[in-house]
Motif scaffolding. Structure first.
Motif, PDB file in Angstrom:
ATOM      1  N   LEU A   1       0.672  -1.151   0.005  1.00 52.00           N
ATOM      2  CA  LEU A   1       0.057  -0.003  -0.063  1.00 52.00           C
ATOM      3  C   LEU A   1       0.889   1.245  -0.065  1.00 52.00           C
ATOM      4  CD1 LEU A   1      -2.845   0.105  -0.002  1.00 52.00           C
ATOM      5  CD2 LEU A   1      -3.049   0.589   2.523  1.00 52.00           C
TER       6      LEU A   1
ATOM      7  N   ARG B   1       2.976   1.395  -3.581  1.00 49.03           N
ATOM      8  CA  ARG B   1       2.348   1.585  -4.887  1.00 49.03           C
ATOM      9  C   ARG B   1       1.329   2.580  -4.895  1.00 49.03           C
ATOM     10  NH1 ARG B   1       0.553  -4.923  -6.180  1.00 49.03           N
ATOM     11  NH2 ARG B   1      -0.496  -3.640  -7.907  1.00 49.03           N
ATOM     12  N   ALA B   2       0.725   2.502  -3.584  1.00 50.81           N
ATOM     13  CA  ALA B   2      -0.420   3.600  -3.822  1.00 50.81           C
ATOM     14  C   ALA B   2       0.036   5.005  -3.038  1.00 50.81           C
ATOM     15  CB  ALA B   2      -1.805   2.905  -3.159  1.00 50.81           C
ATOM     16  N   HIS B   3       1.079   4.900  -2.050  1.00 51.27           N
ATOM     17  CA  HIS B   3       1.631   5.984  -1.620  1.00 51.27           C
ATOM     18  C   HIS B   3       0.364   6.144  -0.116  1.00 51.27           C
ATOM     19  CE1 HIS B   3       3.873   7.514  -5.043  1.00 51.27           C
ATOM     20  NE2 HIS B   3       4.402   6.210  -4.392  1.00 51.27           N
TER      21      HIS B   3
ATOM     22  N   ARG C   1      -6.444   5.644  -5.299  1.00 45.72           N
ATOM     23  CA  ARG C   1      -5.264   4.922  -5.367  1.00 45.72           C
ATOM     24  C   ARG C   1      -5.356   3.480  -5.136  1.00 45.72           C
ATOM     25  NH1 ARG C   1      -0.987   8.987  -2.424  1.00 45.72           N
ATOM     26  NH2 ARG C   1      -1.634  10.862  -3.470  1.00 45.72           N
ATOM     27  N   ILE C   2      -5.993   3.300  -4.036  1.00 46.47           N
ATOM     28  CA  ILE C   2      -6.075   1.751  -3.916  1.00 46.47           C
ATOM     29  C   ILE C   2      -6.808   1.062  -4.818  1.00 46.47           C
ATOM     30  CG2 ILE C   2      -7.032   0.149  -2.038  1.00 46.47           C
ATOM     31  CD1 ILE C   2      -6.670   2.330   0.099  1.00 46.47           C
TER      32      ILE C   2
ATOM     33  N   THR D   1      -6.806   1.424  -7.905  1.00 47.45           N
ATOM     34  CA  THR D   1      -6.260   1.488  -9.265  1.00 47.45           C
ATOM     35  C   THR D   1      -4.875   0.873  -9.081  1.00 47.45           C
ATOM     36  OG1 THR D   1      -5.178   3.784  -8.811  1.00 47.45           O
ATOM     37  CG2 THR D   1      -7.183   3.620 -10.149  1.00 47.45           C
ATOM     38  N   GLN D   2      -4.256   0.772  -7.951  1.00 47.54           N
ATOM     39  CA  GLN D   2      -3.092   0.140  -7.583  1.00 47.54           C
ATOM     40  C   GLN D   2      -2.861  -1.155  -6.919  1.00 47.54           C
ATOM     41  OE1 GLN D   2      -0.275   1.697  -9.100  1.00 47.54           O
ATOM     42  NE2 GLN D   2      -1.586   3.279  -9.819  1.00 47.54           N
ATOM     43  N   ILE D   3      -4.031  -1.316  -6.067  1.00 42.35           N
ATOM     44  CA  ILE D   3      -4.054  -2.533  -5.316  1.00 42.35           C
ATOM     45  C   ILE D   3      -4.935  -3.719  -5.796  1.00 42.35           C
ATOM     46  CG2 ILE D   3      -4.059  -3.680  -2.982  1.00 42.35           C
ATOM     47  CD1 ILE D   3      -2.036  -1.754  -3.281  1.00 42.35           C
TER      48      ILE D   3
END
Length: 409
Positions: free
Chosen positions: A363, A366-368, A402-403, A405-407
């Protein structure tokens, strides 16, 4: 000779370890905009009624006639009276002012109160659990040794998992001191009145003391969930209660809380004599604590004014809107989510094949976005992370995007 109980503790406090990891990531990626949904610090400013009270109190300190020096260790009468009238008597609860002890926050109280316990008391904690309950008793020498499974040998763990609905089962053996926190930190779950009454009855039957942490009671939305353990029959004889203004009114930087020690609560001496805890805690506080600042106590008093109460409720509603948004969005992404309905905390199951810390790393990198690994709250927290609703709306929405799209789960 050093107190070797401190050496038994893990190398770093959970939130210090998180801060260390985040600091290292920032150093490697200075361009990254990090959003924290981890540590439960608030983001909204103090409400106007509190700010006005702080200014008035500051002005008083500028004049000899109204200047305040050392205050009473137990708290000023004006705040203790206000607490009794608003938090208890309006709910039909019989608490007296000399049973209220104002402090600099619930963390201090929950950590310090164990000083009144004998060295051999048997302690039980829900699992997962707020780390201070355990760590303070490690410092006091009551917990034995830390095993490879993350459990201390002399602590009884009461698992709170999805399988049992996050409701701890009554212990089969005798327990002397039980720590309960509801609404729960970290899972965000609650106990019904009937479920909590079982613990009060257990404490009566087994001569046990309940340390009840209600730091998040102001976030309760549903009926049937106690705001205080003293709503239940018999609780005055077996329970002390910890309260905080930190999350309720944004006092994480101002520092103010209080605890309740009813006059009826007693513990035994080795000879079997019963000793009241109220005067012992008064003695401890007057020896080791010079009282909460006058400014903080005037600020806390303003929380209960008609204007302050309405303004604080707006702030609580703001955070609970975040919680609803987070809960809904995470469900849509396929996560299993608990809490977030009567609490500002959400307890989120990590994707299959990941641990709490590996998901934390994913997290962050990848999602900062920063979360809190569930295993840091105890063995039963493995496989979960805690998210908080204390961010602002915009940052919370950005973190969720972000979560998404990135997780991948």
């Amino acid at each position: 000779m050093v107190n070797e109980n401190f050496i038994k503790l893990p190398g770093a406090y959970l939130f210090s370890e998180i801060a260390k990891k985040v600091k290292a990531f920032r150093a490697e990626h200075p361009e990254a905009e990090i959003i924290s949904l981890g540590i439960g610090d608030v983001t909204q400013p103090l409400v106007p009624a509190v700010i006005e009270a702080l200014h008035r109190a500051t002005d008083e300190m500028a004049h000899a006639a109204t200047f305040r020096g050392y205050g009473p260790e137990q708290g000023y009468d004006f705040l203790r009276h206000t607490i009794v009238e608003n938090d208890f008597r309006r709910r039909g609860i019989d608490i007296s002012e000399d049973e209220i002890f104002v402090s600099d926050g619930a963390k201090s109280d929950t950590g310090n109160f164990q000083e009144l316990f004998g060295p051999d008391v048997q302690i039980a904690v829900t699992d997962p659990v707020y780390p201070v309950y355990v760590d303070a008793n490690v410092m006091g020498g009551r917990t034995g040794m830390l095993g490879e499974d993350g459990r201390w040998s002399n602590i009884v763990y009461l698992p709170c998992t999805a399988e049992n609905g996050f409701v701890p089962e009554l212990p089969s053996q005798h327990i002397d001191v039980i720590y309960l926190c509801y609404p729960n930190n970290p899972t965000g779950t609650t106990l019904s009145r009937d479920e909590l009454q079982k613990w009060v009855t257990y404490a009566q039957e087994h001569d046990a003391l309940i340390c009840y942490d209600v730091a998040y009671e102001a976030f309760i939305r549903h009926d049937g969930i106690p705001h205080s353990i003293y709503e239940l029959e018999g609780a005055r004889q077996v329970a002390v209660e910890f309260h905080s203004f930190s999350k309720t009114a944004g006092f994480t930087g101002i520092r103010c809380g209080y605890m309740v020690v009813p006059s009826e609560v007693t513990m035994r001496t080795q000879s079997g004599k019963r000793v009241a805890l109220n005067p012992l805690w008064q003695r401890r506080q007057s020896t080791k604590f010079n009282g909460t600042s006058y400014l903080s106590q005037r600020a806390a008093e303003a929380v209960y004014s008609p204007e302050g109460s309405a303004q604080v409720q707006q702030t609580i509603d703001y955070y609970m809107q975040n919680a609803r948004t987070m809960r809904s969005a995470l469900h849509e992404m396929g996560f299993q989510v608990y809490g977030g309905e009567d609490s500002p905390y959400l307890w989120v199951k990590v994707p299959e094949g990941m641990t709490s810390w590996s998901f934390f790393d994913s997290l962050l990198h990848r999602a900062h976005v920063v979360c809190t690994p569930g295993v840091g709250f105890g063995p039963s927290g493995e496989g979960y992370v805690r998210l908080t609703a204390f961010g602002n709306h915009e940052a919370t929405l950005t973190a969720l995007q972000r979560i998404q799209t990135q997780i991948y789960i």
